[in-house]
Design a protein around this motif. Sequence first.
Motif, PDB file in Angstrom:
ATOM      1  N   ALA A 126     101.435 -16.994  15.630  1.00 48.54           N
ATOM      2  CA  ALA A 126      99.995 -17.237  15.645  1.00 48.54           C
ATOM      3  C   ALA A 126      99.542 -17.913  14.357  1.00 48.54           C
ATOM      4  N   GLY A 180      96.580 -19.186  19.202  1.00 46.00           N
ATOM      5  CA  GLY A 180      96.890 -18.365  18.043  1.00 46.00           C
ATOM      6  C   GLY A 180      95.642 -17.902  17.337  1.00 46.00           C
ATOM      7  N   GLY A 190      95.798 -14.229  18.248  1.00 42.69           N
ATOM      8  CA  GLY A 190      96.507 -13.716  17.084  1.00 42.69           C
ATOM      9  C   GLY A 190      95.824 -12.552  16.421  1.00 42.69           C
TER      10      GLY A 190
END
Length: 413
Positions: A12, A219, A223
Motif C-alpha cells: 500500500a 493503496g 491501506g
Amino acid sequence: MDSGNLAWVIMATALVLVMTPGVAFFYGGLVKAKSVVSMMMLSFGALGLIAVLWVLYGYSMSSVDAPTHFAGNPFADFGLAATIGDDPTGENTIGVAFGATFAIITVALISGAIADRAKFGGWMVFVAIWATLVYFPVAAWVWGGGWIENLGSIMFPGAGVEVIDWAGGTAVHINAGAAALALAIVLGKRVGFEKGIQKPHNVPLVMLGASLLWFGWFGFNAGATAAPLGAEGNLQTGLIVINTLVCPAAAVLGWIIVEKLKDGKATSVGATSGAVAGLVAITPACAHLEPVWAIVLGVVTGAICALAIELKWKLGYDDSLDVVGVHLVGGFIGTVALGFVAIDTGLFTGGGFEQLILQVAGAVATFVYSFVVALALGFAIEKTIGFRVRSEDEIAGVDVSIHGEEGYALVEN
C-alpha cells in the motif's frame, strides 16, 4: 501484525508513492510542451523534500497527546530515533512510511494551480514551510488525536458520532485545494489568460497519469484499514475496495454527460478528470458508504466538478490545472455527503443532523486555516525571493530557463 498484513502495508505504501509520479504525468500532459519538465519537477521536488522532513520531524508533529494541542513536539521523535528503537517487528516504521506518502501527494497536488509560471526555488521554500505549518498539524487534528478527530465528543457528547475522514477529504484534498486557490491568487493570471488559453500538449500522458492515480488509490484507501485483512467480520476492506472502484467510474459518466451537454463532445481529458474527481470524493467516505450511495456520489461529483472548473473564468483566478474545481470541490462534496448518507449516522440513513454539522465544521475549518496560511506564505515568498517567473520566460516555456532541459528533443543538432 502478521506477515500477510505487513506485506500489504508495504504494498500500500508503494501504491500511494506511485501516485505522485502519477500526478506528475497527469499535470505534465496538461501543460504546454515547453513546460512539461518544470511541471513534473514540482511533484518530484515535493517528493524529495517532504519525505525527508517527514522522517526528521513531520511524523512527530502528526500526533498529539490532547485535542487542545496544535501539533506534536517536532523533537519528540526527531529522525525516528524513538520509533526505530522500539519497533522489533518493523511494523511501526512501515506505518511511518505509509504516512509519509500521504504528506507527499498532498503537497504535489497543489502544484497544478501554478503551472507554467512558478519558480522552482520559490516552490520548494513554500513546500517546506506549508507542510510544517499546515499539513503536519492538520494531519494531527484529523487522524492523530487532535480536535477535529474528537469534535463529536466535544460538540455532541454521548451521541456516538465523530468527524469521518477515512483517507483525506479534509487533510489531503480540501487542504491542498485551499492552498492551490491561495497560490493561484498570489501568482496571478498567466499571460493571455482566457478560455482556451492552451490545450493539453500530450493527452496520452494525461491518461497514463490518471491511470496511475486510480491504481495507487487502492493503496491510499484500503491501506488504512484498521482491522487485520482476512479477520472474521472485517467487511470494511471489501467495502473500501468496491467503493474505490465504482465511485470514480460513476464520476467518469457524470463528467462526460455534462461535457457532452455543455460542449457537444465527451473528451478523454474530461473522462480522466471525472475519474480523479470521483477518487477525491470517495477518499473520506470509502469505508462508510453503501455501494449504491457511492455510485450516486460519483455521478454527482463528476457532474458538479465538470461545472466547477468553469468558475475560474467567471471569478478571475487562474487555477491552471483545475485543482480547485476537482480537489477542493470534490473534497467538500465527499466530506459533506457523509453527513447525509454515512452508514447508520447520516441524516438519510438513520442518524440526525450531528454528522452533517461535524462534517461541515471539519471541512470549513481545514479550508480556512490552509487558505490563510498559504496566502500569507505565498505573498511573503513573492515579495522576498520571488515566486513567479518573468513574463518572457513564461511565454517561451519555463523548462529551459529554470531547469536547462527540454521535455522533447525531437531534432538532433
